[in-house]
Design an enzyme around this catalytic site. Sequence first.
Site, PDB file in Angstrom:
ATOM      1  N   SER A 247       0.820  -1.201   0.000  1.00 60.56           N
ATOM      2  CA  SER A 247       0.000   0.000   0.000  1.00 60.56           C
ATOM      3  C   SER A 247       0.853   1.250   0.000  1.00 60.56           C
ATOM      4  O   SER A 247       2.010   1.225   0.397  1.00 60.56           O
ATOM      5  CB  SER A 247      -0.962   0.001   1.184  1.00 60.56           C
ATOM      6  OG  SER A 247      -0.356   0.674   2.254  1.00 60.56           O
ATOM      7  N   LYS A 248       0.229   2.313  -0.448  1.00 60.38           N
ATOM      8  CA  LYS A 248       0.892   3.602  -0.553  1.00 60.38           C
ATOM      9  C   LYS A 248       1.546   3.976   0.763  1.00 60.38           C
ATOM     10  O   LYS A 248       2.590   4.597   0.803  1.00 60.38           O
ATOM     11  CB  LYS A 248      -0.171   4.663  -0.862  1.00 60.38           C
ATOM     12  CG  LYS A 248      -0.037   5.251  -2.241  1.00 60.38           C
ATOM     13  CD  LYS A 248      -0.916   6.457  -2.316  1.00 60.38           C
ATOM     14  CE  LYS A 248      -1.621   6.492  -3.652  1.00 60.38           C
ATOM     15  NZ  LYS A 248      -2.762   7.324  -3.698  1.00 60.38           N
TER      16      LYS A 248
END
Length: 481
Positions: A247-248
């Site tokens: 994830s970011k």
Amino acid sequence: MIRTRFAPSPTGFMHIGNLRTALYAYLFAKKHKGKFILRIEDTDRERYVEGAVDAIYATLRKAGIFHDEGPDVGGGYGPYIQSQRKDIYMEYALKLIERGGAYYCFCDKERLGSLADEKGVKRYDKHCLKLSKKEVQDKLDAGEEFVIRQNMPTEGLSSYEDMVFGKITVPNDELEDNILIKVDGMPTYNFANVVDDHLMGITHVIRGTEYLSSTPKYNLIYEAMGWQTPNYMHLPPIMKDQKRKLSKRYGDANFEDFLNKGYLPHAIVNYIALLGWSPKDNQEKLSMQELIDAFDIDGISKSPSIFDEQKMKWLNAQYIRELTLEEFHDIALSYYQKMDLVDKFDTLKLSQLLHGRCEVFSDIYNSVDFLTEFGDFDLGLYYHKRMKTDFKAAKPLIEEALKALKEIEFTTDSIMDALTRISEKMGVKKGQTMYSVRVALTGRASTPGGAIEMAELLGKDESLRRLKKSLEMIKKAEHKL
Ligand code: GLU
């Protein structure tokens, strides 16, 4: 002819998982001498990010994934941007209504909000399916807002054969009457993916497993329209570990993140190709052409794969070693520029030292930050067990080095001579002098080269200044003892 597509939504930088989907679709098409198509799925205007389409083009180009058809390169099946196909979707939605596969729905928010069952699940109850043709026409004529919904069967099973996961079956009564055309006249993914894949002649749909269980719904649209369903290949996700997706938040989700960390684009592509697929001979380093030749569906795994950055680093290091010095230097220059080294140091020399040592280009920062930063450092660094030395033993060697280096003009040979003579004079091993001088020059136990190289790189004035300063540090410490 085999036709595959990559259909990203322009919602930001390209996620590693999406890039792998694009790669597999590309490899599969190229392996079979087919065509690879890029389609931009931008019908969800709320998630649209300015500049994201350009980022998609740039990413694919850098990754070496070239589309045969797409918004920027054209092709016979355009437009390739969904927001430019609005009328096409409406035309087919109306046909689907005629064929009984969809219907107008005029229910307002209030009514929809009241549809929760005893478990709180909101499901549309086919209320508007009961409207007569006349009632529908009257509402349309009166300008009432509407959506178009898919008319799902309420009994029986729907199944299809996925090329990776095998037979997938869902009971029809679990399928909701999804919205196909929204109030604003735009299609939802549920409808647009079907219309486009059909009209664009896509033979193999390759995408993430999040669509595995909704694919029977899409197939019902194909069937209602009398179209042939494509083949499907759903790909399991890429995970950070057993539980978490990339994830970011962890800065490890996007292709750009890794380029910024100093990975070579093809090293990333090579690594992600192996995440979820393995070639028959388990080869690990493959060029794009080798990937194309080796790619086959049998090698695709059904289970999620775990992203191992260490492994990608290892692969990247191999690709870095294969660069010529000039190629390495060209890339390294932007790092030197950021560190403000360019006018101060012989950067080509620096590249010679670093080429064999970097696993990723950002290693450059830590390897050479001593060039611009030289403050007090821990004297414990002079301690070396094997060479039986420490800062006290280093002191006379540094004093000698200071004297000797003052007298010479700096060349590799002259520095080497001077330092070698010190070892002879002081009766210590050459390595001990070299180690002590190197620490005194850099304040580091590990550097991208030995004492001679470091002195040369720093130049005479700076070398002498540092030796002096290091001596003062030792004297100060002795004073305190
Ligand atoms: N726009 C969809 C996505 O980005 C594409 C899915 C598909 O390939 O059909 O998830």
